[in-house]
Design an enzyme around this catalytic site. Structure first.
Site, PDB file in Angstrom:
ATOM      1  N   CYS A  93       0.797  -1.236   0.000  1.00 24.96           N
ATOM      2  CA  CYS A  93       0.000   0.000   0.000  1.00 24.96           C
ATOM      3  C   CYS A  93       0.831   1.289   0.000  1.00 24.96           C
ATOM      4  CB  CYS A  93      -0.990  -0.024   1.147  1.00 24.96           C
ATOM      5  SG  CYS A  93      -2.041  -1.477   1.089  1.00 24.96           S
TER       6      CYS A  93
ATOM      7  N   HIS B  45      -3.533   6.750   3.089  1.00 27.70           N
ATOM      8  CA  HIS B  45      -3.947   5.516   2.417  1.00 27.70           C
ATOM      9  C   HIS B  45      -5.372   5.155   2.852  1.00 27.70           C
ATOM     10  CE1 HIS B  45      -4.318   1.544   1.010  1.00 27.70           C
ATOM     11  NE2 HIS B  45      -4.044   0.953   2.157  1.00 27.70           N
TER      12      HIS B  45
ATOM     13  N   ASN C 207     -10.399  -0.065  -0.416  1.00 30.18           N
ATOM     14  CA  ASN C 207      -8.930  -0.005  -0.333  1.00 30.18           C
ATOM     15  C   ASN C 207      -8.338  -0.501  -1.656  1.00 30.18           C
ATOM     16  OD1 ASN C 207      -6.226  -0.572   0.119  1.00 30.18           O
ATOM     17  ND2 ASN C 207      -6.544  -1.551   2.105  1.00 30.18           N
TER      18      ASN C 207
HETATM   19  O1  UT7 Z   1      -4.054  -1.696   3.347  1.00 31.11           O
HETATM   20  C1  UT7 Z   1      -3.868  -2.136   4.664  1.00 31.11           C
HETATM   21  C2  UT7 Z   1      -4.543  -3.453   4.775  1.00 31.11           C
HETATM   22  N1  UT7 Z   1      -5.583  -3.702   5.699  1.00 31.11           N
HETATM   23  C3  UT7 Z   1      -6.188  -2.902   6.591  1.00 31.11           C
HETATM   24  O2  UT7 Z   1      -5.958  -1.751   6.769  1.00 31.11           O
HETATM   25  C4  UT7 Z   1      -7.241  -3.553   7.462  1.00 31.11           C
HETATM   26  C5  UT7 Z   1      -7.136  -3.161   8.904  1.00 31.11           C
HETATM   27  N2  UT7 Z   1      -8.156  -3.780   9.694  1.00 31.11           N
HETATM   28  C6  UT7 Z   1      -9.476  -3.441   9.642  1.00 31.11           C
HETATM   29  O3  UT7 Z   1      -9.837  -2.552   8.900  1.00 31.11           O
HETATM   30  C7  UT7 Z   1     -10.455  -4.131  10.568  1.00 31.11           C
HETATM   31  O4  UT7 Z   1      -9.741  -4.952  11.475  1.00 31.11           O
HETATM   32  C8  UT7 Z   1     -11.483  -4.990   9.780  1.00 31.11           C
HETATM   33  C9  UT7 Z   1     -12.478  -4.076   9.075  1.00 31.11           C
HETATM   34  C10 UT7 Z   1     -10.784  -5.886   8.776  1.00 31.11           C
HETATM   35  C11 UT7 Z   1     -12.269  -5.877  10.754  1.00 31.11           C
HETATM   36  O5  UT7 Z   1     -12.920  -5.094  11.750  1.00 31.11           O
HETATM   37  P1  UT7 Z   1     -12.872  -5.553  13.286  1.00 31.11           P
HETATM   38  O6  UT7 Z   1     -13.742  -4.628  14.036  1.00 31.11           O
HETATM   39  O7  UT7 Z   1     -11.426  -5.651  13.655  1.00 31.11           O
HETATM   40  O8  UT7 Z   1     -13.597  -6.970  13.247  1.00 31.11           O
HETATM   41  P2  UT7 Z   1     -13.008  -8.407  13.583  1.00 31.11           P
HETATM   42  O9  UT7 Z   1     -12.075  -8.884  12.522  1.00 31.11           O
HETATM   43  O10 UT7 Z   1     -12.505  -8.442  14.983  1.00 31.11           O
HETATM   44  O11 UT7 Z   1     -14.357  -9.276  13.535  1.00 31.11           O
HETATM   45  C12 UT7 Z   1     -15.439  -9.048  14.420  1.00 31.11           C
HETATM   46  C13 UT7 Z   1     -16.576  -9.970  14.037  1.00 31.11           C
HETATM   47  C14 UT7 Z   1     -16.164 -11.440  13.896  1.00 31.11           C
HETATM   48  O12 UT7 Z   1     -17.238 -12.215  14.374  1.00 31.11           O
HETATM   49  P3  UT7 Z   1     -17.145 -12.926  15.816  1.00 31.11           P
HETATM   50  O13 UT7 Z   1     -15.917 -13.792  15.774  1.00 31.11           O
HETATM   51  O14 UT7 Z   1     -17.009 -11.795  16.802  1.00 31.11           O
HETATM   52  O15 UT7 Z   1     -18.436 -13.659  15.906  1.00 31.11           O
HETATM   53  C15 UT7 Z   1     -16.056 -11.627  12.406  1.00 31.11           C
HETATM   54  O16 UT7 Z   1     -16.303 -12.955  12.000  1.00 31.11           O
HETATM   55  O17 UT7 Z   1     -17.119  -9.588  12.772  1.00 31.11           O
HETATM   56  C16 UT7 Z   1     -17.161 -10.732  11.888  1.00 31.11           C
HETATM   57  N3  UT7 Z   1     -16.936 -10.268  10.530  1.00 31.11           N
HETATM   58  C17 UT7 Z   1     -17.936  -9.901   9.708  1.00 31.11           C
HETATM   59  N4  UT7 Z   1     -19.264  -9.889   9.877  1.00 31.11           N
HETATM   60  C18 UT7 Z   1     -20.011  -9.454   8.844  1.00 31.11           C
HETATM   61  C19 UT7 Z   1     -15.734 -10.078   9.885  1.00 31.11           C
HETATM   62  N5  UT7 Z   1     -15.957  -9.600   8.642  1.00 31.11           N
HETATM   63  C20 UT7 Z   1     -17.312  -9.477   8.511  1.00 31.11           C
HETATM   64  C21 UT7 Z   1     -18.143  -9.039   7.464  1.00 31.11           C
HETATM   65  N6  UT7 Z   1     -19.478  -9.018   7.682  1.00 31.11           N
HETATM   66  N7  UT7 Z   1     -17.651  -8.592   6.292  1.00 31.11           N
END
Ligand code: UT7
Length: 316
Positions: free
Chosen positions: A108, A243, A273
């Site tokens: 990125c 970014h 992104n």
């Molecule tokens: O270019 C750089 C690359 N990447 C980034 O910058 C990404 C950085 N990270 C993020 O933006 C965030 O961590 C995410 C948006 C990817 C995830 O958000 P989060 O608040 O950290 O959620 P999480 O991964 O902790 O997941 C929370 C819950 C989980 O369910 P359980 O285990 O609590 O039941 C996931 O399974 O949300 C669930 N989940 C979803 N639910 C519905 C994860 N993705 C989704 C989805 N829709 N798309």
């Protein structure tokens, strides 16, 4: 060096969050509040090299230069369908230039890494006009049944043309190697001599929460570092082009710096992104809206796989 033209090109197919929820266990109610993304442009019948070519041609037209004026073309890309030749060579053929071409894969922060490299060429007196193009198709890296990654990304290309000048003030690159945080594995052609156990392709894997923390802390550190080296404060900067990974990441950075929202333009809501293409696409959109005036101070900050991050300060 200084920027004299910008351009971008994005796929025509737009996928919104409700469309994703027709085949994934996800929803607008989950995606938008956590990411700031409502829709993204995804590659369908286009080819990435054609988006890259179009972004370059628009940047050239914006700059008033002709393809033959370029002395160097740097292309930032993580993945594309050509293993060889370089994507920069494919794009160079598309725009009809014969200058040296270099590909970089710095995830990125690729646009800032490319500017840092170009700046060294200027300081060595080797170039007059340089094209940087960032062309990315992360929607071809994710598994479309993995809701934790596929909802985040969009495709596109952004380009900028540089010439001699002193508007590019400074850049700094950082690396904190940690492969496990974001990775994808692609098999090469089989060989009768490889004796390792059978391996398989693995689509993009990401430790989202850890990457989130890395993004906010490194971006704030990188920006504060460059500002203190230049004797500047956040309020002296006109625009922060961050970014576009997640609106909550951008918001966390903005709040740490204590800067008003008007100084943080975003396009994540309808792009998602787009990896290294995100900064130059945002730059081009702001430029074409006429947002920048001569002398404006603009900070770029980006972070991603590697883990790597980078920051740069330019004056418009
Ligand atoms: O270019 C750089 C690359 N990447 C980034 O910058 C990404 C950085 N990270 C993020 O933006 C965030 O961590 C995410 C948006 C990817 C995830 O958000 P989060 O608040 O950290 O959620 P999480 O991964 O902790 O997941 C929370 C819950 C989980 O369910 P359980 O285990 O609590 O039941 C996931 O399974 O949300 C669930 N989940 C979803 N639910 C519905 C994860 N993705 C989704 C989805 N829709 N798309």
């Amino acid at each position: 060096m200084k920027i004299i033209g910008t351009g971008s090109s994005i796929p025509h197919r737009v996928i919104d969050n409700n469309m994703l929820s027709t085949f994934l266990d996800t929803s607008e109610e989950w995606i938008y509040p956590r990411t700031g993304i409502r829709s993204r442009h995804v590659i369908s019948d286009e080819r990435l090299e054609d988006l890259g070519r179009d972004a370059c041609l628009k940047a050239l037209e914006n700059s008033g230069l002709k393809p033959g004026d370029l002395d160097l073309l740097i292309c930032s890309n993580v993945v594309n369908e050509y293993a060889t030749p370089s994507l920069s060579s494919v794009i160079a053929q598309g725009i009809g230039v014969t200058c040296p071409c270099i590909d970089i894969n710095c995830a990125c922060p690729g646009f800032i890494y490319a500017m840092d490299i170009a700046d060294s060429y200027y300081k060595a007196g080797k170039v007059k006009n340089v094209m940087i193009v960032c062309a990315e198709e992360p929607t071809r890296m994710v598994a479309w049944n993995d809701r934790s990654t596929c909802v985040l990304f969009g495709d596109g290309a952004g380009a900028a043309v540089f010439t001699e000048g002193d508007n590019f003030k400074e850049s700094k690159l950082y690396s904190q190697p940690d492969v496990e945080k974001i990775w994808e594995y692609r098999l090469l052609e089989p060989s009768p001599f490889v004796t390792r156990k059978k391996e398989v392709n693995v689509p993009m894997q990401m430790k989202g929460r850890e990457v989130f923390k890395f993004a906010v802390t490194t971006s704030v550190r990188d920006i504060n570092d460059i500002l203190s080296r230049r004797g500047l404060k956040p309020e002296d900067i006109d625009y922060f082009l961050i970014h576009q990974a997640n609106m909550r990441i951008i918001e966390g950075i903005r709040q740490s710096l204590g800067v008003p929202i008007e100084k943080f333009p975003t396009n994540i809501e309808d792009h998602g992104n787009s990896s290294s293409a995100s900064c130059p696409i945002l730059l081009d959109e702001c430029n074409r809206k006429g947002m920048f005036k001569k002398g404006d101070k603009i900070v770029f900050s980006a972070f991603g796989a590697g883990l790597m991050s980078a920051v740069a300060l330019i004056e418009w």
